[in-house]
Each structure stands twice: as C-alpha cells, then as structure tokens.
Design an enzyme around this catalytic site. Structure first.
Site, PDB file in Angstrom:
ATOM      1  N   GLU A 147      -3.370  -5.804   6.534  1.00 59.49           N
ATOM      2  CA  GLU A 147      -2.751  -6.500   5.394  1.00 59.49           C
ATOM      3  C   GLU A 147      -1.251  -6.692   5.649  1.00 59.49           C
ATOM      4  O   GLU A 147      -0.479  -5.741   5.473  1.00 59.49           O
ATOM      5  CB  GLU A 147      -2.884  -5.673   4.111  1.00 59.49           C
ATOM      6  CG  GLU A 147      -4.299  -5.328   3.713  1.00 59.49           C
ATOM      7  CD  GLU A 147      -4.348  -4.740   2.299  1.00 59.49           C
ATOM      8  OE1 GLU A 147      -5.215  -5.152   1.538  1.00 59.49           O
ATOM      9  OE2 GLU A 147      -3.504  -3.889   1.957  1.00 59.49           O
ATOM     10  N   HIS A 151      -1.405   2.758   3.056  1.00 58.18           N
ATOM     11  CA  HIS A 151      -1.311   1.429   2.454  1.00 58.18           C
ATOM     12  C   HIS A 151       0.168   1.068   2.504  1.00 58.18           C
ATOM     13  O   HIS A 151       1.018   1.964   2.465  1.00 58.18           O
ATOM     14  CB  HIS A 151      -1.811   1.455   0.995  1.00 58.18           C
ATOM     15  CG  HIS A 151      -2.055   0.091   0.417  1.00 58.18           C
ATOM     16  ND1 HIS A 151      -1.037  -0.721  -0.014  1.00 58.18           N
ATOM     17  CD2 HIS A 151      -3.201  -0.612   0.224  1.00 58.18           C
ATOM     18  CE1 HIS A 151      -1.553  -1.858  -0.454  1.00 58.18           C
ATOM     19  NE2 HIS A 151      -2.868  -1.822  -0.309  1.00 58.18           N
TER      20      HIS A 151
HETATM   21  O1  G3P Z   1      -5.174  -3.359  -0.977  1.00 57.11           O
HETATM   22  C1  G3P Z   1      -5.306  -4.701  -1.307  1.00 57.11           C
HETATM   23  C2  G3P Z   1      -4.043  -5.418  -1.257  1.00 57.11           C
HETATM   24  O2  G3P Z   1      -2.894  -4.809  -0.894  1.00 57.11           O
HETATM   25  C3  G3P Z   1      -4.056  -6.877  -1.315  1.00 57.11           C
HETATM   26  O3  G3P Z   1      -3.523  -7.196  -2.551  1.00 57.11           O
HETATM   27  O4  G3P Z   1      -3.185  -8.597  -4.492  1.00 57.11           O
HETATM   28  O5  G3P Z   1      -2.812  -9.527  -2.219  1.00 57.11           O
HETATM   29  O6  G3P Z   1      -5.123  -9.054  -3.004  1.00 57.11           O
HETATM   30  P1  G3P Z   1      -3.678  -8.689  -3.081  1.00 57.11           P
END
Ligand code: G3P
EC number: 5.3.1.1
Length: 222
Positions: free
Chosen positions: A141, A93
């Site tokens: 992400e 992550h």
């Molecule tokens: O693992 C999920 C993440 O990093 C996204 O976070 O708060 O942008 O939905 P968020």
C-alpha cells in the site's frame, strides 16, 4: 480461477465503530454469500467480539503484539483476539508502523496461534523483506495513495506487479494483496490483472453511504 480475498480494514472510522462494525460486517457477509468471494473484516479490536457474536465471517485484528501472557499492560495479546473471534491479523501498517523486530515477533506470535497473517508494506523493498519472513499475505500500500480515492492499481501499477514478481522469487508461498484508493470494480479488476490475489481496502467501503452497494460494485468484474 482462484477467487480473491477482499479484506476490509475499518481503521477508526466512525461508521465502522460499535454497532456500525456489525452492520458493515453484515453487508460483507451478504455480498460474500451471494458471490462466493471471501470478504473478511478488520474492525477495531474492541469490536471484534461483538462482530463475531453476530456475524459469521472471517475477522482480522488490526494489530497484534509479539508478546505472550504476563506483564504486558496495554498490549494486544494474540490469544485474547483469537478468543474474541479473530482468525487473523494485520501486522504493521503505514498508519501503525512497527520495527522489523516487532514485525517478526508479531508474526511469530500469530503463527503460534494459527492465525492468518497479513504484513502491510509501503514499497517493493519492504514487501520483499516482509515476504522473506513468511506471512500468509503481504499487502502493498503506497502511503501517498491511502485514503486518496486514487487506486494504486491504476496510479502505480508497477508497484503492484513488481511486488508480485519480487515475492514470487523470494517466497512463492506468500500471496500478495494490494491496497490504497481501491473502491470500484475496475480498481479490483486491475489489481487482479496485475497479479495480486486480492485487496486490502478501507474508506471506499466503510465511508460509503451504502457499504453493501459499494461492495457489490467492487466485485462486479471478478
Ligand atoms: O489498510 C487499508 C488501507 O490503508 C487503504 O485505505 O482508504 O485507501 O482504501 P483506503
């Protein structure tokens, strides 16, 4: 139509800690039941057992080390999280970066236990590398959008569609999730329209005043 996977990462948010982890899981379970959409949670690791005892829904660990039984003080042992009630795990992550060798070792440990695997990535090249290892899912992400409230599916649609396209070439069995800033129905709709098969999300639901209402909004355009 294949229904998406919604995977809710609690991170270390206070709202998702201890009993809060159970309450949010109950909201996920209720919305999943009424919609038929799979909603899974990734609470903090010490909360896996309490969530599993009280709520019937898929639980993922936020991490798993590529180690076995033995002399590994302070590590997360896959067998232990499985015994606690997890059916899967996040691996890597942007907030918990691993080396490629560590990712491979975690993936191997998880697969040996029959756990579902989600490798999180930060851009298209790392997504390709992760997909080549053969997890069940990769979750793209972009770090700059994480926790921003700005949805990746709208702010950077190419990173999602390019990931989907690249993964289909390198390892078509791997499903693609996307995440970062996702919180509303239109964000999830856009993510699915870009070819992803679900979302990995956190703050928009865990920190919401009413997580159940936030989840209902999230899935309303599926
Ligand atoms: O693992 C999920 C993440 O990093 C996204 O976070 O708060 O942008 O939905 P968020």
């Amino acid at each position: 139509m294949v229904l998406p996977l919604i995977l809710l990462n609690y991170k270390t948010y206070l709202q998702g800690t201890g009993q809060g982890a159970v309450e949010i899981a109950k909201a996920c379970r209720a919305v999943s039941e009424e919609s038929g959409i799979e909603i899974a949670v990734a609470p903090q690791i010490p909360d896996i057992y309490r969530v599993a005892l009280e709520v019937e829904l898929p639980i993922f660990s936020q991490h798993l080390d590529g180690i076995g039984a033995g002399s590994f003080t302070g590590h997360i042992f896959g067998k232990c999280i499985k015994e606690a009630g997890a059916v899967g795990t996040l691996i890597n992550h942007s907030e918990r970066r691993l080396t490629l060798a560590e990712i491979e070792a975690s993936l191997k440990a998880a697969k040996e236990l029959g756990l579902r695997t989600v490798i999180c990535t930060n851009n298209v090249p790392t997504t390709v590398a992760a997909a080549a290892l053969g997890p069940d899912y990769v979750a793209i992400e972009p770090p700059e959008l994480i926790g921003s409230g700005i949805p990746v599916s709208k702010a950077d649609p190419e990173v999602v569609s390019d990931s989907v396209e690249a993964v289909a070439k390198i390892n078509p069995g791997v499903k693609v999730l996307c995440g970062a800033g996702i919180s509303k129905g239109e964000d999830l709709r856009a993510a699915l329209d870009l070819g992803s098969q679900g979302v990995l999300l956190a703050s928009g639901i865990v920190k919401a005043a009413n997580p159940r209402a936030a989840l209902e909004d999230l899935i309303r355009l599926v």
